[in-house]
Design an enzyme around this catalytic site. Sequence first.
Site, PDB file in Angstrom:
ATOM      1  N   SER A 195      -2.345   6.386  -5.275  1.00 42.04           N
ATOM      2  CA  SER A 195      -1.015   6.754  -4.783  1.00 42.04           C
ATOM      3  C   SER A 195       0.000   5.687  -5.170  1.00 42.04           C
ATOM      4  CB  SER A 195      -1.045   6.910  -3.263  1.00 42.04           C
ATOM      5  OG  SER A 195       0.266   7.089  -2.758  1.00 42.04           O
ATOM      6  N   TYR A 210      -2.456   4.226   5.379  1.00 44.10           N
ATOM      7  CA  TYR A 210      -2.622   5.087   4.196  1.00 44.10           C
ATOM      8  C   TYR A 210      -2.481   4.278   2.915  1.00 44.10           C
ATOM      9  CZ  TYR A 210      -1.478   8.439   0.547  1.00 44.10           C
ATOM     10  OH  TYR A 210      -1.449   9.131  -0.626  1.00 44.10           O
TER      11      TYR A 210
END
Length: 323
Positions: A195, A210
């Site tokens: 990501s 995250y």
Amino acid sequence: MEVCACLQYLRTQPVWLFALTAIGFLSLAKLGFASLRWTYVSFLRPGKDLKRRYGSWAVVTGSTDGIGKAFAFQFARVGLNLVLVGRNPEKLRETAAALREKYGKTQVETVVIDFTGDLNGGLARLKEKVERLDVGVLVNSAGASYPYARYFHEVDEELQRNLIKVNVEGVTKVIQAILPGMIKRKRGAIVNIGSGAAIVIPSDPLYAVYAATKAYVDQLSKCLYVEYQKSGIDVQCQVPLYVATKMASIRKSSFWVPSADTYARVALRWIGHDVRCTPYWPHSLLWCLISLLPECAVDRWRLNFCLKIRKKGMLKDAARKKE
């Protein structure tokens, strides 16, 4: 005479001037090379023949939605058979049926794994399924994120546990299940979906856990790339920015935010090339722009952006409670 005068002039110049000139030329040359390479890898470099190079089967986790599902269809398009991994049996059956209908020659197997639940039982089923298959490609696409942005102290124990189980433990153990077969066959490609939250931007406030789990995915990929490169196994971390998926809470795609299908089609060409990459070229432009800005400015912008997401999420939560 003119040459001698020029040489005499150069001898009178300070050393630092020559050093700055050399640095300038080297910087321009480096920039020119980087631009040429970016153009080549983004638009001209052909993708590898995945079936011939790695094997006839691909395993895809998170295969019933978003990027994972899009990868499954792209693999079927280029002639790979599929092992679909997901937690919802009904969605797995629907996805498998859609693949068989569109690509009649494609063999499709399914394995139910709930990465937030009985992980060991699911992994045992996966190992049994792939034991006799020529698995050449693994895509770790299953992932978990926040429902919406929140401060670290607001992350409840269940959410924190799920993030770590899916993004860290799940990715790690699926690789451990598939890797021995690749080592035995001396070929394979492992693609872990990272990501931009962990790589592109300096920090991702209000998504701390995250972002940290995705940083783990990136580091794991780099280490495995070095460990197994001589074994014929290519390991890669793909680093997309926003993609229009359910997990990203983005419905409409755009130039800067591709659909999952658009992303996967481009991403296929990058498998086996670079240890870390951003396949969708507008994302790589954004990465370049962000890298030129001061970190404090990017941090401030990102915090304000995430605070707006948090506010909207809290309002929706309040509305649900009233209902």
